[in-house]
Write an enzyme that holds these catalytic residues in place. Structure first.
Site, PDB file in Angstrom:
ATOM      1  N   GLU A  39      -2.559  -8.310  -9.596  1.00 31.43           N
ATOM      2  CA  GLU A  39      -3.211  -7.796  -8.925  1.00 31.43           C
ATOM      3  C   GLU A  39      -4.104  -9.236  -8.552  1.00 31.43           C
ATOM      4  OE1 GLU A  39      -4.347  -5.596  -7.225  1.00 31.43           O
ATOM      5  OE2 GLU A  39      -2.741  -4.237  -7.456  1.00 31.43           O
ATOM      6  N   TYR A 122     -12.426  -3.451  -7.823  1.00 37.53           N
ATOM      7  CA  TYR A 122     -11.357  -2.730  -7.152  1.00 37.53           C
ATOM      8  C   TYR A 122      -9.789  -3.329  -8.108  1.00 37.53           C
ATOM      9  CZ  TYR A 122      -6.594  -3.234  -5.550  1.00 37.53           C
ATOM     10  OH  TYR A 122      -4.884  -3.381  -5.127  1.00 37.53           O
ATOM     11  N   ASP A 140      -9.327  -1.120  -1.600  1.00 35.47           N
ATOM     12  CA  ASP A 140      -9.196  -2.567  -0.668  1.00 35.47           C
ATOM     13  C   ASP A 140      -9.340  -2.302   0.768  1.00 35.47           C
ATOM     14  OD1 ASP A 140      -6.796  -1.320  -0.116  1.00 35.47           O
ATOM     15  OD2 ASP A 140      -5.416  -3.126  -0.876  1.00 35.47           O
TER      16      ASP A 140
END
Length: 294
Positions: A39, A122, A140
């Site tokens: 991520e 996020y 996102d």
């Protein structure tokens, strides 16, 4: 336009199980640490550039403790040309915090994840959902675009706003816990490869029959004008990248004259170097400059 979970989720999840790209972080048993690293890397970086670098990182640093045991310079050096190298410093800091505060185990609680360096709404929810199977909305850019079109009938989403975006996605989540992660990933995948910003493939979209934007005749976006991204060539970002590449390749301090020879415009070079020092991506040492060592 029906937008309740019972309408969207089965279509998205069925499509995703057939069409999802084969990516490392989607494989069964992929560790939470790997999810966190992926991520960080995927922020503002294309998937095809992330995959090989992610595999290198997890081979070298299979746990947060393994990364925390090395100096930040090694994280920045291994980051290579992924761009926005501050993410490497943040990831190193997060690994240190995970090691010190959580016994080397990536936390699964959203608030605990948010307390780590470099982690926002996020990323915290992505780790909680994709690594641990919790029920949270993950939002996102791709998901925001799918919701804007399929649910709201708009060509593009408005400016990011967690107070709006998270409830909008939460309202679409299926009740079944096992389906939640699939739905989050499926919405993201649709936005990434089907409902794209410039050339959406509406005929291939599993939501085409329910899409409010399509039903309305594809009205043009009428929101705030988005700022155009500045040209990279000749920018301060390019100069910073050139300096960082030189620092990564060297394992000793480089003098000012050695670095300044990399760029002909003195004022721009000084501005870029000053920015790197301010961001702690470079430090003064031994009369020269190097990657951060602590």
């Amino acid at each position: 336009m029906p937008s309740a979970p019972e309408h969207l989720a089965p279509l998205v999840n069925e499509w995703f199980r057939v069409h999802a790209r084969d990516l490392p972080w989607r494989k069964p048993g992929f560790p939470a640490w790997g999810t966190l690293v992926s991520e960080f890397m995927l922020q503002q970086t294309q998937v095809n550039r992330v995959v090989p670098r992610l595999e290198e990182w997890l081979t070298r640093w299979p746990t947060p403790a393994a990364l925390a045991a090395e100096p930040p310079a090694e994280a920045v050096r291994a980051w290579g040309r992924l761009g926005y190298p501050r993410r490497a410093l943040w990831l190193h800091a997060a690994a240190t915090q995970i090691t010190d505060r959580h016994g080397g185990v990536v936390p699964e609680d959203v608030d605990a994840l948010l307390a780590l360096t470099g982690i926002g709404d996020y990323t915290a929810r992505a780790v909680a959902v994709f690594a641990y199977g919790h029920r949270h909305p993950v939002v996102d850019t791709n998901i925001r675009r799918v919701i804007a079109r399929a649910v709201d009938g708009q060509a593009e989403p408005g400016p990011p706003n967690a107070k709006v975006d998270l409830p909008a996605m939460n309202a679409l989540l299926p009740e079944d816990l096992a389906e939640t992660a699939t739905f989050n990933a499926g919405m993201m995948e649709i936005g990434a490869i089907v409902c794209t910003a410039r050339a959406p493939r509406c005929d291939d979209c599993p939501l085409s029959a329910l899409c409010a934007w399509r039903a309305a005749g594809y009205p043009a976006y009428d929101g705030p004008v988005k700022a155009k991204q500045k040209q990279f060539a000749g920018s301060d970002r390019q100069v910073r990248g050139i300096i960082m590449a030189e620092l990564r390749s060297a394992h000793h301090a480089l003098g000012h004259a050695e670095l300044s020879a990399l760029w002909p415009e003195e004022e721009q070079f000084e501005r870029a170097l000053s920015g790197l020092l301010s961001d702690r991506l470079a430090v003064r040492i031994d009369g020269g400059y190097a990657l951060p060592h602590d």
